[in-house]
Write a protein that holds these residues in place. Sequence first.
Motif, PDB file in Angstrom:
ATOM      1  N   PRO A 286       0.838  -1.201   0.000  1.00 43.59           N
ATOM      2  CA  PRO A 286       0.000   0.000   0.000  1.00 43.59           C
ATOM      3  C   PRO A 286       0.875   1.253   0.000  1.00 43.59           C
ATOM      4  CG  PRO A 286       0.157  -0.859   2.216  1.00 43.59           C
ATOM      5  CD  PRO A 286       0.892  -1.837   1.331  1.00 43.59           C
ATOM      6  N   ILE A 287       0.269   2.418  -0.161  1.00 43.80           N
ATOM      7  CA  ILE A 287       1.002   3.678  -0.022  1.00 43.80           C
ATOM      8  C   ILE A 287       1.124   3.981   1.467  1.00 43.80           C
ATOM      9  CG2 ILE A 287       1.009   6.142  -0.528  1.00 43.80           C
ATOM     10  CD1 ILE A 287      -0.640   5.580  -2.992  1.00 43.80           C
ATOM     11  N   ILE A 288       2.361   4.131   1.931  1.00 42.91           N
ATOM     12  CA  ILE A 288       2.613   4.354   3.363  1.00 42.91           C
ATOM     13  C   ILE A 288       3.438   5.624   3.522  1.00 42.91           C
ATOM     14  CG2 ILE A 288       3.588   3.386   5.483  1.00 42.91           C
ATOM     15  CD1 ILE A 288       3.396   0.612   4.129  1.00 42.91           C
ATOM     16  N   VAL A 289       2.982   6.527   4.400  1.00 41.29           N
ATOM     17  CA  VAL A 289       3.698   7.791   4.634  1.00 41.29           C
ATOM     18  C   VAL A 289       3.707   8.085   6.133  1.00 41.29           C
ATOM     19  CG1 VAL A 289       3.066   8.753   2.382  1.00 41.29           C
ATOM     20  CG2 VAL A 289       1.600   9.171   4.368  1.00 41.29           C
ATOM     21  N   SER A 290       4.477   9.122   6.504  1.00 37.10           N
ATOM     22  CA  SER A 290       4.503   9.575   7.892  1.00 37.10           C
ATOM     23  C   SER A 290       3.375  10.583   8.116  1.00 37.10           C
ATOM     24  CB  SER A 290       5.847  10.230   8.209  1.00 37.10           C
ATOM     25  OG  SER A 290       5.941  11.496   7.552  1.00 37.10           O
ATOM     26  N   SER A 291       3.093  10.879   9.368  1.00 32.51           N
ATOM     27  CA  SER A 291       2.026  11.850   9.687  1.00 32.51           C
ATOM     28  C   SER A 291       2.395  13.261   9.255  1.00 32.51           C
ATOM     29  CB  SER A 291       1.720  11.815  11.194  1.00 32.51           C
ATOM     30  OG  SER A 291       2.894  12.133  11.936  1.00 32.51           O
ATOM     31  N   ASP A 292       3.687  13.527   9.019  1.00 30.94           N
ATOM     32  CA  ASP A 292       4.120  14.863   8.597  1.00 30.94           C
ATOM     33  C   ASP A 292       4.023  15.060   7.088  1.00 30.94           C
ATOM     34  OD1 ASP A 292       4.710  15.754  11.150  1.00 30.94           O
ATOM     35  OD2 ASP A 292       6.754  14.946  11.090  1.00 30.94           O
ATOM     36  N   ALA A 293       3.743  14.012   6.337  1.00 29.46           N
ATOM     37  CA  ALA A 293       3.606  14.154   4.882  1.00 29.46           C
ATOM     38  C   ALA A 293       2.425  15.058   4.569  1.00 29.46           C
ATOM     39  CB  ALA A 293       3.417  12.785   4.238  1.00 29.46           C
ATOM     40  N   THR A 294       2.519  15.788   3.469  1.00 25.37           N
ATOM     41  CA  THR A 294       1.473  16.754   3.110  1.00 25.37           C
ATOM     42  C   THR A 294       0.495  16.168   2.099  1.00 25.37           C
ATOM     43  OG1 THR A 294       2.752  17.671   1.279  1.00 25.37           O
ATOM     44  CG2 THR A 294       3.097  18.643   3.466  1.00 25.37           C
ATOM     45  N   LEU A 339      -8.637  15.864  -1.313  1.00 23.93           N
ATOM     46  CA  LEU A 339      -9.015  16.871  -2.303  1.00 23.93           C
ATOM     47  C   LEU A 339      -9.696  18.087  -1.676  1.00 23.93           C
ATOM     48  CD1 LEU A 339     -10.411  14.578  -5.172  1.00 23.93           C
ATOM     49  CD2 LEU A 339      -8.157  15.667  -5.013  1.00 23.93           C
ATOM     50  N   ARG A 340     -10.167  17.944  -0.451  1.00 28.63           N
ATOM     51  CA  ARG A 340     -10.889  19.045   0.198  1.00 28.63           C
ATOM     52  C   ARG A 340      -9.972  19.979   0.984  1.00 28.63           C
ATOM     53  NH1 ARG A 340     -14.415  14.717   2.632  1.00 28.63           N
ATOM     54  NH2 ARG A 340     -15.941  14.124   1.038  1.00 28.63           N
ATOM     55  N   TYR A 341      -8.680  19.653   1.040  1.00 29.98           N
ATOM     56  CA  TYR A 341      -7.767  20.428   1.877  1.00 29.98           C
ATOM     57  C   TYR A 341      -6.627  21.003   1.026  1.00 29.98           C
ATOM     58  CZ  TYR A 341     -10.141  18.734   6.033  1.00 29.98           C
ATOM     59  OH  TYR A 341     -11.085  18.497   6.993  1.00 29.98           O
ATOM     60  N   PRO A 342      -6.011  22.082   1.518  1.00 27.28           N
ATOM     61  CA  PRO A 342      -4.917  22.716   0.777  1.00 27.28           C
ATOM     62  C   PRO A 342      -3.703  21.785   0.680  1.00 27.28           C
ATOM     63  CG  PRO A 342      -5.122  23.693   2.947  1.00 27.28           C
ATOM     64  CD  PRO A 342      -6.323  22.821   2.761  1.00 27.28           C
ATOM     65  N   PRO A 343      -2.828  21.997  -0.333  1.00 28.68           N
ATOM     66  CA  PRO A 343      -1.677  21.110  -0.560  1.00 28.68           C
ATOM     67  C   PRO A 343      -0.744  20.973   0.627  1.00 28.68           C
ATOM     68  CG  PRO A 343      -2.012  22.560  -2.433  1.00 28.68           C
ATOM     69  CD  PRO A 343      -2.930  23.045  -1.358  1.00 28.68           C
ATOM     70  N   GLY A 344      -0.640  22.011   1.470  1.00 25.38           N
ATOM     71  CA  GLY A 344       0.305  21.954   2.575  1.00 25.38           C
ATOM     72  C   GLY A 344      -0.231  21.308   3.833  1.00 25.38           C
ATOM     73  N   GLU A 345      -1.481  20.885   3.840  1.00 23.78           N
ATOM     74  CA  GLU A 345      -2.084  20.276   5.033  1.00 23.78           C
ATOM     75  C   GLU A 345      -1.397  18.948   5.363  1.00 23.78           C
ATOM     76  OE1 GLU A 345      -4.703  20.336   8.241  1.00 23.78           O
ATOM     77  OE2 GLU A 345      -4.559  21.832   6.644  1.00 23.78           O
ATOM     78  N   ARG A 346      -1.097  18.725   6.655  1.00 21.55           N
ATOM     79  CA  ARG A 346      -0.452  17.489   7.097  1.00 21.55           C
ATOM     80  C   ARG A 346      -1.460  16.344   7.122  1.00 21.55           C
ATOM     81  NH1 ARG A 346       4.837  18.646   6.411  1.00 21.55           N
ATOM     82  NH2 ARG A 346       5.292  20.715   7.275  1.00 21.55           N
ATOM     83  N   LEU A 347      -1.048  15.196   6.596  1.00 21.70           N
ATOM     84  CA  LEU A 347      -1.956  14.055   6.528  1.00 21.70           C
ATOM     85  C   LEU A 347      -2.303  13.510   7.906  1.00 21.70           C
ATOM     86  CD1 LEU A 347      -0.542  12.114   3.443  1.00 21.70           C
ATOM     87  CD2 LEU A 347      -2.481  13.672   3.546  1.00 21.70           C
ATOM     88  N   GLY A 348      -1.420  13.734   8.877  1.00 20.69           N
ATOM     89  CA  GLY A 348      -1.705  13.264  10.232  1.00 20.69           C
ATOM     90  C   GLY A 348      -2.942  13.897  10.835  1.00 20.69           C
ATOM     91  N   THR A 349      -3.369  15.045  10.302  1.00 15.20           N
ATOM     92  CA  THR A 349      -4.574  15.726  10.829  1.00 15.20           C
ATOM     93  C   THR A 349      -5.841  15.292  10.097  1.00 15.20           C
ATOM     94  OG1 THR A 349      -4.396  17.602   9.297  1.00 15.20           O
ATOM     95  CG2 THR A 349      -3.143  17.740  11.353  1.00 15.20           C
ATOM     96  N   LEU A 350      -5.705  14.470   9.083  1.00 15.63           N
ATOM     97  CA  LEU A 350      -6.860  14.098   8.249  1.00 15.63           C
ATOM     98  C   LEU A 350      -7.242  12.630   8.386  1.00 15.63           C
ATOM     99  CD1 LEU A 350      -5.833  15.925   4.931  1.00 15.63           C
ATOM    100  CD2 LEU A 350      -7.152  16.822   6.856  1.00 15.63           C
ATOM    101  N   LEU A 351      -6.742  11.953   9.405  1.00 16.67           N
ATOM    102  CA  LEU A 351      -6.989  10.517   9.562  1.00 16.67           C
ATOM    103  C   LEU A 351      -8.472  10.215   9.744  1.00 16.67           C
ATOM    104  CD1 LEU A 351      -4.079   9.561  12.007  1.00 16.67           C
ATOM    105  CD2 LEU A 351      -4.124   9.365   9.506  1.00 16.67           C
TER     106      LEU A 351
END
Length: 441
Positions: A286-294, A339-351
């Motif tokens: 799967p695609i795996i990233v850290s919580s700091d990824a945007t 798609l609903r959030y700006p490009p710089g938003e951290r993925l850790g906040t969108l779980l």
Amino acid sequence: MSPTRVFVARLAGCSVFDPAGDKVGRVRDVLVVYRSTQSPRVVGFIVEVPGRRRVFLSIGRITSIGSGQIITTGLINLRRFEQRGGEVRVIAEMLGRKVTLADGSSTAIIEDVAIEETGPGEWAVSELFLRRPKTSASPFAKGQTTFAKWNDVRENVTAGEAQSATHLLATYEDLLPADLANALLDLPEQRMLEVAEELSDERLADVLEEMPESEQVGILNKLDDDRAATVLDQMQPDDAADLIAQLDEERGEALLDLMQPEEAEDVRMLLLFAPDTAGGLMTTEPIIVSSDATVAEGLALIRRHELAPALGAAICVTLPPYESPTGRFLGMVHFQRMLRYPPGERLGTLLDQQLEPVNASASAAEVARILATYDLVSVPVVDDNHRLVGVVTIDDVLDYLLPDDWRSHDDEPTPAPFVAVETRPQPIIQSGRRPANGSSH
């Protein structure tokens, strides 16, 4: 008016329409029978109708051929096509065949076959488009081309020599892997193996993933160990594991030793799980990233063309390391939410706080219920330490739930209103060869 003449290779993929202009399918091959003193007679077409079913369309039911389309009377036999003794497929079995000119001056390869209307509802092979062997050692050189009548050549196939599949592959170039797999399954077994031998490693891997297990094993057993291992490297780890599990233990272990270490490690892990568990169904990539990824970084990973759509529907967020088995699983972020959030938003906040992972030992039935209940296309799988080990996608579950022979399932479809059912006539074979026993439809 001059007789109508068309080249068969140009008919591959042409649309077939009924008199009202409704599309009923696409041409996949032309069927002929040999005759003792005349050129082969066309008996009909192999047509792919909705549902990827191959059916027979009698030449007598065709009112027009040309301009990239075929018009029929609307009468089509919806029974699955089965080749009879004495019948020859032009694209699958004639193109690429070696012949010798009757005057003995040269050998050549059949690159195309022209068929011509000889009377109302009657067509026959009129000419062959041939390519002679090249006379230069340059890799860019090509042999001279020429036309020849059927009676001006004779077949020249050396015993044990495989017929070239180059020209057949050219007609399949644009097919999706599932459609190509379906096309190969319709070929005679020896021809299917010849074509599989000439596919690139990546293309063959894609095709094997779409085939029933028995055909997968049959093709893999015809490959030498080095190439078989390379093809397995190109397959999704879960598909490769399922295939290796069907081989005898000695060869399976030999192929694992020849595979790339990282790929083999994933496959070995999958082989530890029972096939009816989340661990046995999952893919380990799967695609795996850290919580700091945007969001921008996540969308860039999803855009990779080689990524399966189901795997691109969500991104997994974990603690390091970021390859399965990862650090502790934190959650998933769905593509639509990114798609609903700006490009710089951290993925850790969108779980997705509502989605719980399943344990690798969970049953396939439980995974199916979760996907259906929450309208998901994938669900994360964790081990006993809550480390991400993979994801189960909806296609993995469907493969498990459907019958083993679903790819070749032959339930009769309900005929469309504009498609009547005709009875396929027995072809007249004038060469003296008799149909194989039990080959009637």
